[in-house]
Design a protein around this motif. Structure first.
Motif, PDB file in Angstrom:
ATOM      1  N   UNK A 501       0.826  -1.208   0.000  1.00  0.00           N
ATOM      2  CA  UNK A 501       0.000   0.000   0.000  1.00  0.00           C
ATOM      3  C   UNK A 501       0.858   1.255   0.000  1.00  0.00           C
ATOM      4  N   UNK A 502       1.954   1.224   0.753  1.00  0.00           N
ATOM      5  CA  UNK A 502       2.788   2.428   0.856  1.00  0.00           C
ATOM      6  C   UNK A 502       3.482   2.774  -0.452  1.00  0.00           C
ATOM      7  N   UNK A 503       3.521   1.850  -1.401  1.00  0.00           N
ATOM      8  CA  UNK A 503       4.182   2.138  -2.672  1.00  0.00           C
ATOM      9  C   UNK A 503       3.324   3.009  -3.591  1.00  0.00           C
ATOM     10  N   UNK A 504       2.070   3.177  -3.245  1.00  0.00           N
ATOM     11  CA  UNK A 504       1.176   4.011  -4.045  1.00  0.00           C
ATOM     12  C   UNK A 504       1.234   5.439  -3.520  1.00  0.00           C
ATOM     13  N   UNK A 505       1.589   6.352  -4.382  1.00  0.00           N
ATOM     14  CA  UNK A 505       1.733   7.754  -3.986  1.00  0.00           C
ATOM     15  C   UNK A 505       0.362   8.425  -3.975  1.00  0.00           C
ATOM     16  N   UNK A 506      -0.152   8.706  -2.780  1.00  0.00           N
ATOM     17  CA  UNK A 506      -1.470   9.338  -2.652  1.00  0.00           C
ATOM     18  C   UNK A 506      -1.362  10.829  -2.362  1.00  0.00           C
ATOM     19  N   UNK A 507      -0.159  11.379  -2.449  1.00  0.00           N
ATOM     20  CA  UNK A 507       0.007  12.802  -2.209  1.00  0.00           C
ATOM     21  C   UNK A 507      -0.839  13.590  -3.211  1.00  0.00           C
ATOM     22  N   UNK A 508      -1.604  14.518  -2.714  1.00  0.00           N
ATOM     23  CA  UNK A 508      -2.446  15.333  -3.581  1.00  0.00           C
ATOM     24  C   UNK A 508      -3.811  14.747  -3.859  1.00  0.00           C
ATOM     25  N   UNK A 509      -4.080  13.543  -3.350  1.00  0.00           N
ATOM     26  CA  UNK A 509      -5.404  12.971  -3.557  1.00  0.00           C
ATOM     27  C   UNK A 509      -6.436  13.741  -2.738  1.00  0.00           C
ATOM     28  N   UNK A 510      -7.551  14.036  -3.370  1.00  0.00           N
ATOM     29  CA  UNK A 510      -8.680  14.628  -2.677  1.00  0.00           C
ATOM     30  C   UNK A 510      -9.814  13.630  -2.567  1.00  0.00           C
ATOM     31  N   UNK A 511     -10.969  14.123  -2.250  1.00  0.00           N
ATOM     32  CA  UNK A 511     -12.127  13.256  -2.069  1.00  0.00           C
ATOM     33  C   UNK A 511     -12.375  12.369  -3.283  1.00  0.00           C
ATOM     34  N   UNK A 512     -12.334  12.955  -4.485  1.00  0.00           N
ATOM     35  CA  UNK A 512     -12.711  12.212  -5.682  1.00  0.00           C
ATOM     36  C   UNK A 512     -11.748  11.059  -5.951  1.00  0.00           C
ATOM     37  N   UNK A 513     -10.439  11.298  -5.780  1.00  0.00           N
ATOM     38  CA  UNK A 513      -9.461  10.238  -6.030  1.00  0.00           C
ATOM     39  C   UNK A 513      -9.618   9.089  -5.035  1.00  0.00           C
ATOM     40  N   UNK A 514      -9.817   9.450  -3.769  1.00  0.00           N
ATOM     41  CA  UNK A 514      -9.986   8.411  -2.756  1.00  0.00           C
ATOM     42  C   UNK A 514     -11.255   7.590  -2.984  1.00  0.00           C
ATOM     43  N   UNK A 515     -12.327   8.260  -3.353  1.00  0.00           N
ATOM     44  CA  UNK A 515     -13.566   7.523  -3.595  1.00  0.00           C
ATOM     45  C   UNK A 515     -13.412   6.552  -4.759  1.00  0.00           C
ATOM     46  N   UNK A 516     -12.748   6.987  -5.816  1.00  0.00           N
ATOM     47  CA  UNK A 516     -12.555   6.085  -6.965  1.00  0.00           C
ATOM     48  C   UNK A 516     -11.705   4.876  -6.548  1.00  0.00           C
ATOM     49  N   UNK A 517     -10.674   5.106  -5.774  1.00  0.00           N
ATOM     50  CA  UNK A 517      -9.783   4.021  -5.363  1.00  0.00           C
ATOM     51  C   UNK A 517     -10.517   3.033  -4.445  1.00  0.00           C
ATOM     52  N   UNK A 518     -11.167   3.545  -3.418  1.00  0.00           N
ATOM     53  CA  UNK A 518     -11.783   2.667  -2.423  1.00  0.00           C
ATOM     54  C   UNK A 518     -13.045   1.986  -2.935  1.00  0.00           C
ATOM     55  N   UNK A 519     -13.872   2.723  -3.645  1.00  0.00           N
ATOM     56  CA  UNK A 519     -15.160   2.165  -4.063  1.00  0.00           C
ATOM     57  C   UNK A 519     -15.006   1.030  -5.066  1.00  0.00           C
ATOM     58  N   UNK A 520     -13.904   1.030  -5.819  1.00  0.00           N
ATOM     59  CA  UNK A 520     -13.736  -0.002  -6.837  1.00  0.00           C
ATOM     60  C   UNK A 520     -12.799  -1.120  -6.415  1.00  0.00           C
ATOM     61  N   UNK A 521     -12.320  -1.093  -5.179  1.00  0.00           N
ATOM     62  CA  UNK A 521     -11.563  -2.238  -4.680  1.00  0.00           C
ATOM     63  C   UNK A 521     -12.491  -3.444  -4.516  1.00  0.00           C
ATOM     64  N   UNK A 522     -12.005  -4.658  -4.734  1.00  0.00           N
ATOM     65  CA  UNK A 522     -12.830  -5.840  -4.472  1.00  0.00           C
ATOM     66  C   UNK A 522     -13.347  -5.817  -3.044  1.00  0.00           C
ATOM     67  N   UNK A 523     -14.605  -6.177  -2.875  1.00  0.00           N
ATOM     68  CA  UNK A 523     -15.214  -6.108  -1.546  1.00  0.00           C
ATOM     69  C   UNK A 523     -14.591  -7.100  -0.582  1.00  0.00           C
ATOM     70  N   UNK A 524     -14.014  -8.172  -1.068  1.00  0.00           N
ATOM     71  CA  UNK A 524     -13.407  -9.150  -0.177  1.00  0.00           C
ATOM     72  C   UNK A 524     -11.918  -8.872  -0.040  1.00  0.00           C
ATOM     73  N   UNK A 525     -11.501  -8.562   1.185  1.00  0.00           N
ATOM     74  CA  UNK A 525     -10.101  -8.291   1.500  1.00  0.00           C
ATOM     75  C   UNK A 525      -9.738  -9.039   2.768  1.00  0.00           C
ATOM     76  N   UNK A 526      -8.479  -9.410   2.889  1.00  0.00           N
ATOM     77  CA  UNK A 526      -8.038 -10.077   4.113  1.00  0.00           C
ATOM     78  C   UNK A 526      -7.858  -9.048   5.219  1.00  0.00           C
ATOM     79  N   UNK A 527      -7.895  -9.526   6.447  1.00  0.00           N
ATOM     80  CA  UNK A 527      -7.673  -8.629   7.585  1.00  0.00           C
ATOM     81  C   UNK A 527      -6.290  -7.997   7.500  1.00  0.00           C
ATOM     82  N   UNK A 528      -5.313  -8.782   7.037  1.00  0.00           N
ATOM     83  CA  UNK A 528      -3.957  -8.250   6.938  1.00  0.00           C
ATOM     84  C   UNK A 528      -3.871  -7.122   5.923  1.00  0.00           C
ATOM     85  N   UNK A 529      -4.577  -7.298   4.799  1.00  0.00           N
ATOM     86  CA  UNK A 529      -4.534  -6.263   3.767  1.00  0.00           C
ATOM     87  C   UNK A 529      -5.267  -5.004   4.246  1.00  0.00           C
TER      88      UNK A 529
END
Length: 624
Positions: A501-529
């Protein structure tokens, strides 16, 4: 015609107002009498008798949580009319008289828990009536906040929310968007509080209040639907933003709000350059306490806004652009019934995006439009077919479909005819129908007369009837794509492939960028991830409620219990339905595990929610 004949014509029929000079408004607005303009959510029969002006004289009692006083209504009635029918919801009416104080016979119809009851008044020859009444502590339009639920923690707060049919719980009138009324008001409140309303403040001639109280007077000379009469009372300060704009808020919020909203005057200029003069005088914004249930409310002269848009980076300032755009689409030209609310919201969402483009550039506008496309696809995928029509059951469309399918429709027309031709048409449409109600059928007739004409090929290309009256999305819908979000999509694919996760540069992300990233992630994730994401980006502690809401929905889908304190904090301190409704729904979808959490938190949080919010959340909880 005689004065009486002109008044009767205004009562019964629509009429052209295109001859009005810019900025002017009619003394009386027309009503529509076609079948599709019949408002099933109102008891009023405006073709027989209607309200044209409301004069309020009300005292606010914070201890009892009651507003009491008089509403004086000026009426227009057809020849031979014997009665007028108003809308009321849980009002305690003490007396109804004519202007000379003579008692009038009245009755209250059978009550409906949502619509309220018909107030039928035998008016005879009276054309001014006085209603002495009081609201109840649980009035659906009103939220009474104790000091501890305000930012300053020192003084109580009250605000109203009329849309869609809540005004009838604090003002007895014809509570329908198709019946426009001018209004005036004198409000008395404790002397250490300030009253603001969606009208022009008028100190001259305002009758003083008794000792320990202050009176505030307001006037709205433009006829408006009743849902746009709004009031707030509290420890409220003011900062100017420009020559005709400013921001009201609690003192502790004023500086932050003024910085965030500093582009307001630019937005007004951009809006006027697109679609003509702003006709309401001032455009001020009131930033309310967190319990406000919506992003914003387009009350003329005084937009109400949620504090959730104050995130320090202006990434959510499009909400102000949206409410400003309503000054044309919604406030100037209004859906006649709530079956056609897309005429308010779809037009406004399109117009908002054009303001964003003018002020912040094409890519910012494209980013917002692309995200709205995502939301539209989600609504279409989860809704019943009938809930995906633009013209449908009143208040029956899915999610934000009125907003996003409606704006996609207008964008599709723009692409087909060209922007210059479309803008010329839309500006003339607002002028032709200023201060009037509108229906889908009326819009189509106007579009065919003033834009399409005899061009059969264009008519077939646009698929107008399918857009408005059929479910789903026509195959000619225009999807605006954002280069910014394409880069976010690439980052998300890298994350899905397993990069840290830390390899992704989120500097400068606002609401719209975060929503696009999070909303389209697969709904099933491990606790570790999930733990890795939270450690990298501190999403559970995000001060941006949009981002936190999206993150919590992902975590809840995996029953990730480390976010439970963040869930509770979010639901206890945010009252905006858009940001808490999906979190409650995500919990309910997790069977007993989430159900217990949702109900426990709601029991603690509901006292701080607006009545509209409580209705919405309780509807979600009943789905389990």
């Amino acid at each position: 015609m005689t004065r009486a004949s002109r008044a009767l014509a205004a009562l019964l029929t629509p009429f052209a107002l295109s001859s009005l000079p810019a900025g002017a408004s009619p003394a009386v607005s027309p009503i529509l009498t076609t079948s599709e303009a019949r408002d099933v959510l109102s008891y009023a029969d405006p073709a027989t008798a209607r309200v044209r002006h409301i004069d309020l004289d009300l005292a606010v009692d914070f201890d009892r949580q009651v507003i009491a006083g008089t509403a004086t209504l000026d009426l227009i009635a057809a020849r031979g009319a014997e009665r007028i029918v108003l809308d009321g919801l849980d009002l305690d009416i003490a007396a109804i008289t004519d202007a000379r104080g003579r008692a009038l016979t009245w009755s209250l119809g059978a009550a409906d828990s949502y619509k309220g009851a018909a107030i039928t008044i035998e008016i005879g020859a009276a054309r001014r009536i006085v209603i002495r009444y009081a609201t109840r502590p649980d009035a659906r339009a009103l939220q009474w906040l104790p000091p501890e639920l305000t930012l300053g923690k020192a003084r109580p707060y009250l605000f109203s929310q009329g849309q869609s049919i809540n005004t009838r719980s604090w003002i007895p009138t014809q509570d329908s968007p198709g019946i426009r009324q001018t209004w005036s008001a004198r409000i008395t409140a404790p002397q250490d509080l300030r009253v603001v309303m969606s009208g022009e403040a008028r100190a001259q001639g305002c009758k003083p209040a008794s000792r320990g109280r202050r009176s505030f007077c307001f006037h709205m000379e433009n006829p408006v639907p009743s849902y746009l009469i709004a009031m707030a009372i509290g420890d409220i300060g003011f900062r100017p933003l420009g020559p005709r704009s400013g921001v009201y808020a609690e003192p502790g919020m004023l500086d932050r709000a003024a910085r965030e909203l500093s582009d307001t005057e630019k937005m007004i200029d951009a809006a006027e350059s697109l679609y003509g003069a702003y006709r309401w005088g001032r455009f001020d914004v009131l930033v309310l306490p967190p319990s406000f249930p919506f992003g914003g409310m387009e009350n003329p002269r005084l937009t109400f806004a949620t504090p959730t848009i104050i995130t320090g980076d202006k990434s959510n300032i499009n909400v102000i652009g949206h409410e400003l755009a309503h000054s044309w689409s919604g406030n100037l030209v209004t859906n006649a019934t709530w079956s056609d609310s897309w005429l308010n919201e779809g037009f406004t969402t399109y117009f908002e995006n054009r303001i964003d483009e003018a002020v912040y550039g094409k890519e910012r506008a494209a980013t917002l439009a692309d995200l709205q496309w995502d939301d539209l696809q989600r609504d279409l995928a989860t809704a019943t077919p009938k809930a995906t029509r633009l013209h449908g059951e009143p208040e029956g469309s899915a999610g934000q479909l009125d907003y996003y399918k409606g704006s996609a429709f207008l964008r599709t027309i723009e692409q087909a005819v060209g922007r210059e031709r479309w803008d010329t048409y839309l500006k003339s449409y607002f002028d032709r129908h200023a201060f009037q109600p509108q229906t889908s059928a009326g819009f189509l007739a106007d579009l065919r007369r003033h834009l399409i004409g005899p061009d059969a090929a264009l008519e077939a290309q646009l698929q107008l009837e399918d857009w408005i009256f059929s479910p789903g999305l026509p195959n000619n819908a225009v999807h605006v794509k954002s280069a910014t979000l394409a880069r976010i999509d690439a980052d998300r694919e890298r994350f899905k492939a397993g990069v840290p996760a830390r390899s992704i540069d989120t500097k400068g992300w606002g609401t719209q960028e975060w929503l696009r990233f999070l909303d389209k992630l697969p709904r099933q994730q491990t606790a570790a991830r999930l733990a890795e994401i939270d450690q990298a980006y501190a999403l559970s502690a995000s001060p941006n409620p949009y981002v936190r809401s999206a993150w919590l929905q992902l975590a809840i889908a995996n029953r990730y219990e480390p976010v439970l304190p963040s869930i509770e904090d979010h639901l206890m301190h945010i009252g905006r339905i858009l940001l808490i409704g999906p979190v409650y729904r995500a919990l309910i979808e997790q069977s007993d595990w989430g159900n217990l959490i949702a109900r426990r938190i709601y029991d603690q949080a509901k006292a701080g929610y607006h009545p509209v919010t409580r209705v919405g959340i309780e509807r979600i909880l009943k789905e389990s």
